[in-house]
Design an enzyme around this catalytic site. Structure first.
Site, mmCIF file in Angstrom:
data_model
loop_
_atom_site.group_PDB
_atom_site.id
_atom_site.type_symbol
_atom_site.label_atom_id
_atom_site.label_comp_id
_atom_site.label_asym_id
_atom_site.label_seq_id
_atom_site.Cartn_x
_atom_site.Cartn_y
_atom_site.Cartn_z
ATOM 1 N N SER A 153 -29.601 -19.981 1.582
ATOM 2 C CA SER A 153 -30.000 -21.244 0.981
ATOM 3 C C SER A 153 -29.321 -21.525 -0.349
ATOM 4 O O SER A 153 -29.413 -22.646 -0.862
ATOM 5 C CB SER A 153 -31.520 -21.275 0.792
ATOM 6 O OG SER A 153 -32.179 -21.242 2.044
ATOM 7 N N GLU A 161 11.734 12.899 -1.763
ATOM 8 C CA GLU A 161 12.212 12.665 -3.122
ATOM 9 C C GLU A 161 13.521 13.393 -3.444
ATOM 10 O O GLU A 161 14.316 12.903 -4.247
ATOM 11 C CB GLU A 161 11.135 13.092 -4.137
ATOM 12 C CG GLU A 161 9.851 12.287 -4.066
ATOM 13 C CD GLU A 161 10.035 10.845 -4.527
ATOM 14 O OE1 GLU A 161 11.055 10.560 -5.196
ATOM 15 O OE2 GLU A 161 9.173 10.011 -4.206
#
Length: 781
Positions: free
Chosen positions: A389, A108
């Protein structure tokens, strides 16, 4: 004009020279110089004062606190939670390892210890790069400038990319540098910067991303955190792991180049895997809808970024508090009740619930797990499990669309499918039995596997997949016969979305969580555009499938919904995957769709007796029973114009001619798509069949034995047509008749073989006698 400038001026274009001759500067040289000095003085004063409005008081920096947290409002406009960020823990810089501060300085602000708030070398370098690229390719903010922007967002809004804001930011950074030491500035920066996910400060970020204190951060972890402030969402290590890894490695490389770490140490850390914790623990006092709040938080962060936490926003959601309370309560109650009935897994038994409004897609309730205090992994959205199912209705919908009548009989006999040269598949029913033949309706009501596979193969697996995609299933599907039994993996939210197609009789609704976002004065800042419903299925097909799935709840595998006490209109389907690793139930009314899932995070068998009907369906029934008591039962589905109700012979599935009766049992009513009705017949019925049919009509009742391994416990509802008694009676007598026919055929075949043997022996005897006569010598009389 100085003579030395004349040659350069003469080279200018003639048009520009003529324009210059007509334009005269109104001020004398002395006044021009004076005006320039005044302009510079005004600019200097404005800079010193951060513009007309003045500079923020940097003395308040150390005591800075975030503004009020955004409020979350339910669909009734009542507050149910606040969207507060992670609790901030301020930690001293000296308590952190040197590598933490070094990682942030390296990426930074490499000259942090040298400048006085503005790195002018970096400013000019970035300006040159940006001029060459004709864009903003490189920034020049120092740590002090970032601290100013984060602490004073109103005075220095990060979204304002102007020279004015940049100059004010530089001035505030100078003031911070004059007021505080470098050590204090770095400490405040690490404790106030935003790291994404609602985490402010290095301690909150460390706990959020790695589940540990910042004092325990390793080099690779410190580098990962240092990678985030530039763009927390873009480098999110959970959602964007490749981007995050590349950015982290850049931080490590910069640390190596600036002499903070040795090359071999940096390389070792670059090879370290990203390991953010999946379930960061949140603050104590879990609010209503904790998993729901997490979804809303992510949606809003994607929209507003860190500005989300800078003001007291009023966020109107779609959450229904009654539904959410019922979902959380009933899921926890069921998981506790069945803990001793299912097998132990590698972790705690988990579950998920999603309830949607069928026509709008608004998510009314969402539960992503058993305990948000210990696990924030949202299974309702992120878990992809085979649905078993619960996928079958899309197979039967495909058959109806392709003209197969609802009364069609399907063979329920052993099936062997050659999938490849070395791969043979023999699907089985849940109960391990075969019943000879079942109707299309009964096969879905009782979730028979083998008839479903036969039907899917008949209509085409590709067509089944197309039907599912049209209904909103975007998950990857392996287009093989096994797809018909639900091998596709979906989340509970995806499955609920697909079932809105049945609930609305043909249209699919996209899920939504937010209605609008307002500021504290009531001004609308954002109102997400509702996604229109899209056609997903023919209305007549969706209605008939819904009618069959109503039978599944009333008589079939989902009867525990009725046993739980819910009496309103409902259709639904259970789902149980291979080895019973997942238990599902999807239930819906004309207004709502709800999905329940129960299982382990690491797939483990729940037990041989575990089914969706026994484990998941009761949660749906009890949850909806509470809603029904509070708000009453909903309406009914309206039959589309293309559906016909006809009387059939359940023995053959054919329509009964007027005045005719089935050969066995009683007539039954069935729904058909207009034009797809079967042929009409008038079966022969002798006096014994007629008497037996009358006895069956008097004694026939609802089925009371469990089917397909699911728990029943509820009698058929009054008023619903009871096909099961007739079909069961027919099946038994059909089996008896088949056995008599088999014995009769067997006896006839034995008699035929005897006659054939006798005939063969007779013919053989005659042939031998004739041959002997031809060989005998002839003599005189």
């Amino acid at each position: 004009m100085p003579n030395r400038l004349r040659p350069q001026i003469d080279r200018l274009p003639p048009g520009l020279l003529r324009l210059g001759e007509r334009v005269h500067w109104p001020l004398s040289d002395r006044n021009t110089l004076l005006a320039g000095v005044v302009a510079l003085l005004i600019a200097f004063l404005l800079y010193r004062n951060c513009g007309v409005g003045g500079c923020p008081d940097v003395r308040q920096l150390a005591a800075w606190q975030p503004n009020g947290a955004p409020e979350l409002l339910d669909r009734n406009g009542e507050k149910f939670a606040s969207l507060a960020p992670f609790e901030r823990h301020v930690v001293p810089l000296d308590s952190l390892g040197d590598h933490v501060a070094q990682a942030f300085i390296a990426v930074e602000d490499r000259r942090f210890w040298e400048h006085d708030g503005v790195d002018w070398r970096r400013v000019f370098g970035a300006a040159l790069v940006n001029l060459r690229t004709r864009g903003v390719a490189q920034g020049s903010s120092t740590i002090s400038m970032q601290l100013a922007r984060n602490v004073f967002p109103r005075e220095l809004p990060g979204t304002e990319r102007t020279l004015r804001r940049k100059l004010r930011e530089a001035r505030v950074a100078h003031l911070i540098e004059r007021r505080f030491s470098k050590h204090e500035i770095l400490e405040m920066y690490l404790n106030h910067i935003y790291f994404g996910g609602g985490a402010y400060g290095i301690e909150a970020a460390s706990r959020h991303w790695f589940g540990k204190s910042a004092k325990q951060l390793r080099l690779s972890e410190a580098a990962m955190l240092a990678a985030l402030p530039k763009a927390p969402r873009h480098y999110d290590p959970r959602r964007q792991p490749e981007r995050a890894r590349a950015r982290r490695n850049l931080v490590l490389t910069l640390m190596e180049e600036q002499g903070f770490v040795k090359p071999e140490t940096a390389e070792e850390s670059r090879q370290t895997r990203l390991r953010p914790v999946a379930d960061p623990p949140r603050r104590s006092g879990i609010p209503l809808g904790a998993y729901y709040i997490d979804v809303v938080r992510r949606l809003l962060e994607d929209r507003f970024g860190e500005d989300l936490y800078r003001s007291r926003l009023r966020i109107h959601t779609t959450l229904d508090p009654l539904m959410q309370q019922g979902a959380e309560r009933e899921l926890e109650k069921q998981l506790a009740a069945i803990a001793g009935r299912v097998r132990k897994g590698s972790g705690p038994l988990q579950g998920a619930v999603v309830v949607m409004e069928a026509h709008t897609g608004e998510v009314l309730a969402l539960v992503g797990g058993r305990d948000p205090a210990t696990s924030r992994y949202n299974r309702a959205l992120n878990a992809r499990r085979q649905v078993g199912s619960a996928f079958k209705p899309f197979v039967f919908a495909t058959a109806l669309e392709e003209g197969v009548p609802t009364s069609q009989h399907i063979a329920d006999t052993p099936l062997r499918m050659q999938l490849s040269r070395n791969d043979v598949w023999e699907p089985e029913n849940y109960d391990g039995r075969f019943e000879g033949e079942v109707s299309l309706r009964d096969a879905l009501v009782r979730s028979r596997n083998v008839p479903t596979v036969r039907l899917a193969s008949s209509v085409g697996i590709d067509d089944v997949a197309t039907t599912a995609r049209n209904a909103g299933i975007g998950a990857q599907m392996d287009v093989t016969p096994a797809l018909s039994l639900g091998t596709v993996a979906m989340s509970p939210l995806q499955l609920a979305t697909a079932y809105t197609t049945f609930a609305t009789l043909g249209t699919t609704a996209a899920p939504s969580f937010l209605r609008r976002v307002e500021d504290e004065n009531g001004r609308v800042l954002w109102e997400p555009q509702a996604q229109p419903r899209r056609p997903g299925m023919r209305a007549d097909v969706a209605y008939i499938i819904t009618d069959i799935l109503r039978d599944a709840v009333d008589y079939g595998t989902g009867t525990s919904v009725r046993a739980a006490g819910y009496r309103g209109p409902v259709a639904g389907k259970t789902g149980t995957t291979n080895n019973a690793t997942d238990a599902w139930f999807v239930g819906y009314t004309p207004e709502l769709v709800g999905t329940i899932w129960i299982g382990y995070d690491e797939p483990s068998a729940l037990g041989s007796a575990a089914t969706g009907g026994g484990l998941a369906a009761p949660v749906w029934g009890r949850m909806m029973r509470a809603v029904e008591r509070e708000r009453g039962a909903g309406g009914e589905w309206r039959m589309p114009s293309g559906v016909r109700l006809r009387t059939i012979d359940p023995n053959s599935g054919l329509l009964l001619a007027e005045g005719c009766q089935p050969e066995w049992g009683s007539p039954a009513n069935e729904l058909f798509i207009a034009g797809n009705e079967p042929a009409t017949a008038c079966p022969y019925r002798d006096w014994w069949s007629d008497l037996w049919g009358r006895i069956g009509g008097v004694l026939g009742g609802g089925r009371t034995e469990p089917r397909n391994g699911d728990v029943l416990g509820a009698d058929p509802l009054p008023g619903r047509r009871d096909r099961e008694a007739d079909i069961e009676d027919f099946r038994r007598r059909r089996r008896e008749q088949l056995e008599r026919d088999r014995l009769e055929r067997s006896g006839q075949e034995e008699a035929d073989r005897s006659r054939q043997m006798e005939e063969f022996l007779r013919q053989r005897s005659e042939a031998l006698r004739e041959r002997a006569n031809r060989r005998r010598p002839r003599g005189d009389d």
